[in-house]
Design a protein around this motif. Structure first.
Motif, short mmCIF file in Angstrom:
data_model
loop_
_atom_site.label_atom_id
_atom_site.label_comp_id
_atom_site.label_asym_id
_atom_site.label_seq_id
_atom_site.Cartn_x
_atom_site.Cartn_y
_atom_site.Cartn_z
N TYR A 461 48.98 33.69 40.27
CA TYR A 461 48.54 33.98 38.91
C TYR A 461 47.97 35.39 38.89
O TYR A 461 47.41 35.87 39.88
N VAL A 462 48.07 36.08 37.77
CA VAL A 462 47.45 37.39 37.59
C VAL A 462 46.31 37.24 36.60
O VAL A 462 46.53 36.93 35.43
N ARG A 463 45.08 37.44 37.08
CA ARG A 463 43.91 37.33 36.22
C ARG A 463 43.08 38.59 36.33
O ARG A 463 42.82 39.08 37.41
N GLU A 464 42.68 39.10 35.19
CA GLU A 464 41.92 40.35 35.16
C GLU A 464 40.59 40.19 35.89
O GLU A 464 40.04 41.15 36.44
N ASP A 465 40.05 38.97 35.91
CA ASP A 465 38.76 38.75 36.56
C ASP A 465 38.87 38.69 38.08
O ASP A 465 37.87 38.76 38.78
N GLU A 466 40.09 38.53 38.59
CA GLU A 466 40.26 38.31 40.02
C GLU A 466 40.19 39.63 40.78
O GLU A 466 40.89 40.59 40.46
N ASN A 467 39.37 39.65 41.83
CA ASN A 467 39.26 40.81 42.69
C ASN A 467 40.29 40.68 43.81
O ASN A 467 40.21 39.80 44.66
N LEU A 468 41.29 41.55 43.81
CA LEU A 468 42.36 41.47 44.80
C LEU A 468 41.93 41.95 46.18
O LEU A 468 42.58 41.66 47.17
N VAL A 581 46.48 38.28 28.91
CA VAL A 581 46.80 36.90 29.26
C VAL A 581 48.01 36.45 28.45
O VAL A 581 48.08 36.67 27.24
N ALA A 582 48.98 35.84 29.11
CA ALA A 582 50.19 35.38 28.43
C ALA A 582 49.86 34.27 27.45
O ALA A 582 48.94 33.48 27.67
N PRO A 583 50.59 34.19 26.34
CA PRO A 583 50.35 33.12 25.36
C PRO A 583 50.48 31.74 26.00
O PRO A 583 51.40 31.48 26.76
#
Length: 714
Positions: A461-468, A581-583
């Motif tokens: 998943y790609v989440r803006e909150d996630e620290n890679l 975030v995707a719909p």
């Protein structure tokens, strides 16, 4: 038939799997050889029978004692066989037992549970393994030569083999040692299944193959190839061997059935694990096994190795056996009852194993990719030791063609013991408190069987909150003055923004020059000491493929030192990929750190969460895409991954999430049925043999009768 008649006229047997026993030779013994090999095993293990310091040998001993401790902890949870390590790597359910060392760790863990400490349990398993290896090598050699004392020396030659001693004292490759010691048992039972219709040999061979598969993947793979060549060659000798070869195939198939739950999981999951990322041709380490090292009569370490005591020799007793038997092929004299076709097979396979260990060319370029997991050509010394030890029995039968006496055997045993002196290191006496369990667990940091970065980046998943930064698909070891680090990002889309935060460390001098590259784009920036932040807008899609990210860092100092500094130049504290975030996707994220406080671990990992809106929940469990069963409030749900951890989409409400590592369910049932079948068949055979033994008359005195041959080989 004509060739068989000519062979009989010369005094030799035709091409059979085993040989008629000479009436002047003692029958195969049980107690005496076992005591002999137990004594020899104790002698070669003497350096490990007193306390020793941590760094006296290769650090692998810490990893393997840790594996044993984890297996015992898994059994305490109710896992058997163990699938995941309960506390390793912070308790994120690292699946070490499912993919490595299942049988060796299990046996030592069971011993450890009865009272001995972990190190004593480990040593006892190795001692027992060496003893049984010598015994079954003796039985295999006796089945092929019919000679008692030459076969006895052949077993001793295996126990005193240089590569076995190096595996114990220098590398302490515990699972590999157990697997190496299983090879003679595998060979013996498979050989007897070739020539005997007894179901006991089929069952014994199947169990031996299964345990080998559960011990060490590389040894099992190459044993399948070498033994396949040996026994497959009987099909070329005539149709009379068809049913014997069919029984050999049944033995191997039974072994696969017994280990199916373990082997099938490898085929399903290993391409997605970190170990697959480092597979390369073993030819790159062929410098460790030049001819001067392989043929050295005493312990000699290769010049390119930093490991002390890495004596990668074939061993002069084995080389002498090869020389004597090879020269005998060019002579006209023939020893009575000598199985020359079997000797030729052994010579050919010994030569193949020796050439691969030497590796004058890249043999792996012509083999399937799976064979590259061998990592080092010197692992083929396992098979030079196996085939060469059996050849030792043939060589002694040739030298003592009138029969070998007890005093001759004693002299050869003494010479063998002298040959191993240089392979027995002297360890320092240090209190055993260094074997503290917690220290072992902290010391083990391998992630070979954790999820691999490239597949994770594809599926995450790609989440803006996630620290890679620090996730499974991003590893940056800033340990060089000029450093180039590569990792993977999820598939990029136009409009994404990659942001990086971190700090330049004092070791960089006045500052650092950082170059960040993704497909079709790059950004270079000079950074002063201290914190920094930078962004890279993404202008081009990567077409649904994981995006390789390359980071180069260099000090801005004018004078560049020759040697790299001791520490990193900079470190990243946050790497994020901004994307709308995707719909239809959950907008909220519950991270693994937040879920950890509400997680109960055991045979099932239970996480309890409460959500007020659709939420993506990241669980503190490693993501194995084919191996997990997840239930939300008792209902099976699909799962994905966010970074290297499991993630699941949940609606609003209270959720009790249960996660269990189950492996491949159908393979579990196949193996369970196989083991139940083996136990039932073994019980039936034992009862029949007991009844037959009570009412059976004395065996025939004719040494060439079929009944007496079976008794001699049993």
């Amino acid at each position: 038939m004509r060739r068989e008649q000519q062979a009989r006229e010369q005094g030799a047997d035709p091409d059979t799997g085993t040989i008629n026993v000479d009436s002047s030779e003692p029958r195969p013994a049980l107690l005496g050889p076992l005591l002999l090999y137990l004594t020899l095993a104790t002698v070669v293990m003497l350096p490990l029978c007193w306390e020793w310091k941590r760094d006296a040998v290769c650090g692998d001993w810490g990893a393997h004692t840790c594996g044993i401790l984890e297996y015992r902890a898994a059994m305490a949870e109710g896992q058997f066989p163990a699938r995941v390590a309960p506390t390793m790597q912070g308790g994120i359910r690292y699946a070490l037992p499912q993919f490595y060392g299942q049988f060796p760790y299990a046996v030592a863990a069971l011993l450890h549970a009865t009272g001995p400490d972990v190190w004593w349990a480990c040593r006892l398993v190795v001692l027992l393994s060496i003893t049984l290896a010598g015994f079954f090598l003796y039985r295999s050699a006796h089945a092929l030569t019919g000679r008692h004392y030459p076969s006895l020396i052949a077993g001793a030659c295996f126990v005193c083999g240089p590569y076995l001693l190096v595996d114990i004292h220098t590398r302490f490759a515990y699972p590999e040692v157990v697997a190496l010691c299983l090879l003679p048992a595998v060979f013996f039972f498979t050989l007897r299944a070739l020539t005997s219709r007894s179901a006991g040999y089929v069952l014994g061979g199947g169990v031996a193959w299964g345990l080998l598969a559960l011990s060490h993947n590389i040894t099992f793979l190459y044993a399948s190839a070498f033994f396949g060549l040996y026994f497959g060659s009987y099909l070329l000798a005539g149709r009379q061997h068809f049913w014997g070869a069919a029984r050999v195939g049944l033995v191997y198939s039974l072994g696969l059935v017994l280990a199916a739950w373990y082997i099938v999981a490898h085929f399903y999951e290993v391409p997605f694990l970190t170990i697959s990322s480092g597979v390369g041709t073993p030819f790159g380490s062929a410098y460790l096994t030049p001819l001067t090292i392989l043929l050295s009569p005493t312990m000699s370490s290769p010049a390119g190795s930093s490991m002390r005591g890495l004596g990668l020799q074939v061993g002069w007793p084995v080389l002498a056996a090869f020389g004597v038997t090879a020269c005998s092929l060019f002579g006209r004299s023939c020893v009575r009852h000598l199985n020359r076709p079997a000797m030729v097979r052994l010579l050919v396979l010994f030569s193949v194993a020796f050439l691969i260990a030497w590796a004058p060319i890249d043999f792996w370029a012509y083999l399937p990719t799976a064979f590259q997991y061998a990592q080092f050509p010197y692992r083929m010394l396992i098979y030079t030791l196996l085939w060469g030890s059996v050849l030792g029995a043939f060589a002694l039968a040739l030298v003592f063609d009138q029969g070998m006496m007890r005093q001759h055997a004693a002299g050869f045993l003494f010479i063998l013991l002298l040959s191993v002196v240089t392979y027995l290191p002297v360890q320092a006496k240090i209190p055993s408190a260094a074997l503290d369990a917690a220290q072992n667990v902290r010391r083990y940091d391998s992630d070979d069987y954790a999820p691999w970065s490239h597949p994770l980046a594809r599926s995450t998943y790609v989440r803006e909150d996630e620290n890679l930064a620090g996730r499974g698909y991003w590893k940056a070891g800033w340990d060089r003055y000029w450093s180039e680090n590569r990792g993977y990002l999820p598939p990029l889309l136009p409009g994404d923004v990659l942001s990086l935060e971190g700090r330049v460390l004092p070791v960089a001098g006045p500052g650092a020059c950082l170059t960040l590259s993704v497909p079709s784009q790059s950004l270079q920036k000079r950074l002063p000491l201290g914190p920094f932040a930078m962004e890279l807008p993404i202008a081009q899609s990567t077409g649904g493929k994981p995006a390789p990210i390359v980071v180069q860092v260099k000090s801005t100092a004018e004078a560049q030192p020759v040697q790299p500094p001791p520490g990193p130049l900079l470190e990243f504290t946050r790497i994020r990929l901004h994307r709308p975030v995707a719909p239809g996707s959950p907008r909220l994220l519950l991270s693994a750190d937040e879920v950890l406080a509400r997680t109960a671990r055991g045979k099932k990992t239970v996480c309890r969460v409460r959500t007020a809106a659709p939420t993506l929940v990241q669980l503190p469990l490693l993501y194995y895409r084919h191996m997990l069963e997840m239930r939300d409030n008792g209902k099976a749900v699909r799962y994905g991954n966010l970074g290297r951890f499991v993630a699941v989409e949940l609606g609003p409400g209270t959720h009790t999430i249960q996660v269990r590592f189950i492996g491949v369910r159908w393979a579990n049932w196949v193996s369970a049925a196989g083991w139940l079948g083996v136990l039932a068949a073994g019980l039936v055979l034992a009862v029949r043999r007991l009844r037959r033994g009570r009412g059976q008359a004395a065996p025939s005195a004719n040494p060439d009768s079929a009944e007496n041959r079976l008794l001699c080989a049993a």
